[in-house]
Design an enzyme around this catalytic site. Structure first.
Site, PDB file in Angstrom:
ATOM      1  N   ASP A  57       1.276  -1.019  -0.566  1.00  0.00           N
ATOM      2  CA  ASP A  57      -0.180   0.091  -0.125  1.00  0.00           C
ATOM      3  C   ASP A  57       0.867   1.197  -0.001  1.00  0.00           C
ATOM      4  O   ASP A  57       2.581   1.702   0.156  1.00  0.00           O
ATOM      5  CB  ASP A  57      -0.790  -0.626   1.106  1.00  0.00           C
ATOM      6  CG  ASP A  57      -2.360  -0.341   0.558  1.00  0.00           C
ATOM      7  OD1 ASP A  57      -2.189  -0.829  -0.033  1.00  0.00           O
ATOM      8  OD2 ASP A  57      -3.005  -1.235   2.399  1.00  0.00           O
ATOM      9  N   LYS A  79      -4.021   3.197  -2.202  1.00  0.00           N
ATOM     10  CA  LYS A  79      -5.295   3.818  -2.202  1.00  0.00           C
ATOM     11  C   LYS A  79      -4.654   5.339  -1.387  1.00  0.00           C
ATOM     12  O   LYS A  79      -4.416   4.759  -0.339  1.00  0.00           O
ATOM     13  CB  LYS A  79      -5.762   3.285  -1.649  1.00  0.00           C
ATOM     14  CG  LYS A  79      -6.548   2.099  -3.008  1.00  0.00           C
ATOM     15  CD  LYS A  79      -7.804   1.027  -2.294  1.00  0.00           C
ATOM     16  CE  LYS A  79      -9.439   1.740  -2.367  1.00  0.00           C
ATOM     17  NZ  LYS A  79      -9.043   1.742  -4.149  1.00  0.00           N
ATOM     18  N   MET A 194      -7.738   9.190   8.864  1.00  0.00           N
ATOM     19  CA  MET A 194      -8.404   9.804   7.175  1.00  0.00           C
ATOM     20  C   MET A 194      -9.441  11.049   7.871  1.00  0.00           C
ATOM     21  O   MET A 194     -10.673  11.269   7.063  1.00  0.00           O
ATOM     22  CB  MET A 194      -8.690   9.175   6.731  1.00  0.00           C
ATOM     23  CG  MET A 194      -7.385   7.488   6.420  1.00  0.00           C
ATOM     24  SD  MET A 194      -8.650   6.451   5.932  1.00  0.00           S
ATOM     25  CE  MET A 194      -9.055   6.034   7.332  1.00  0.00           C
TER      26      MET A 194
END
Length: 292
Positions: A57, A79, A194
């Site tokens: 990732d 991502k 996030m």
């Protein structure tokens, strides 16, 4: 030369640890930790040295990949919000494809695969395809990243509970299913992943539910890396302060009195010369004043 000196010069042999064999046609879902390669686990190192394919990732420190077998195939599957990224289903199907070819597949994620890492989704897809898998936990940024900032997730003088939440849902918007009032009233410390994109909305929700605008907040960017930065602010000023400082994700946001402990626990700052306060909450001073 003494036996002690001889042992000290010998290269450690990990065989007594009985680390697992990476079987062909299986997938290991592993967490690489918050960033610093030194925080990876022995299980991950073992997997890196056996894997035929590594699918990693965006938040994985690429220096970790240098520990892989020289002939291992390495595939990027990062991502990142707002940027072109492979679809989750395509990533899962790629893992299945590799495993069905008889390869040892290491799916490498930042932090912990089961903490906002979609590890559960990928594992369930493997189950549906009849692929055997192993989970290798990693240190999640909400704990390890805060520790590198000198902020404990829990402390007896501030909190007996902590809530971890994500700053966006599958739509990319601030989570609509979260009971903001319940969290604001029930969790003395809130750690958000996030959350930068919707920080103004989230902090507004918390204050509307009763959290004080003056409550301490820390925003930790690039946690545990050499480029780590920490912004200390307040709930009422957090969104504006982050904007003015041009902070960029990845970041972890911590809300609560534990942020004040950084004045005494910023061990990285101390290495750079910062003088630490042994009584950052002022409890000792209050006790001494009361007994005077």
């Amino acid at each position: 030369m003494s036996d002690t000196t001889t042992r000290a010069l010998e290269r450690p042999d990990p065989s007594h640890l009985r680390l697992p064999v990476f079987e062909a046609g299986t997938v290991w879902l592993a967490g690489a930790g918050p960033g610093d390669p030194g925080l990876m686990t022995l299980h991950l190192l073992n997997g890196l040295q056996q894997a035929d394919v590594i699918v990693y990732d965006a938040l994985v420190d690429t220096s970790i990949l240098k520990l892989a077998r020289a002939d291992a195939a390495v595939e990027y599957a990062g991502k990142r919000g707002g940027k072109p990224s492979p679809k989750q289903r395509d990533i899962s199907l790629r893992l299945i494809e590799h495993a069905r070819e008889g390869k040892r597949v290491l799916r490498l994620k930042g932090g912990d695969p089961f903490v906002f890492g979609r590890g559960g989704e990928e594992a369930l897809t493997l189950v549906g395809a009849g692929i055997s898998f192993r989970i290798i936990p990693g240190i999640t940024a909400g704990i390890g990243g805060l520790a590198y900032a000198g902020i404990p997730a829990t402390h007896r003088d501030t909190n007996q509970a902590v809530t971890f939440l994500t700053g966006h849902d599958q739509t990319g918007l601030a989570p609509s299913a979260i009971d903001w009032a319940g969290i604001a009233n029930g969790s003395p410390v809130i750690v958000m992943y996030m959350a930068m994109k919707h920080l103004a909305q989230i902090t507004g929700e918390l204050m509307a539910a009763g959290r004080a605008a003056s409550e301490p907040v820390a925003i930790v960017c690039n946690a545990s890396l050499a480029s780590q930065s920490v912004l200390e602010t307040t709930l009422g000023e957090a969104a504006n302060a982050a904007r003015e400082a041009a902070l960029e994700p990845p970041a972890v946001v911590c809300v609560g009195e534990v942020v004040r402990l950084r004045a005494g626990l910023d061990w990285l700052g101390a290495l750079a010369g910062r003088a630490l306060d042994a009584d950052p909450l002022g409890l000792r001073r209050e006790t001494e004043a009361g007994s005077a």
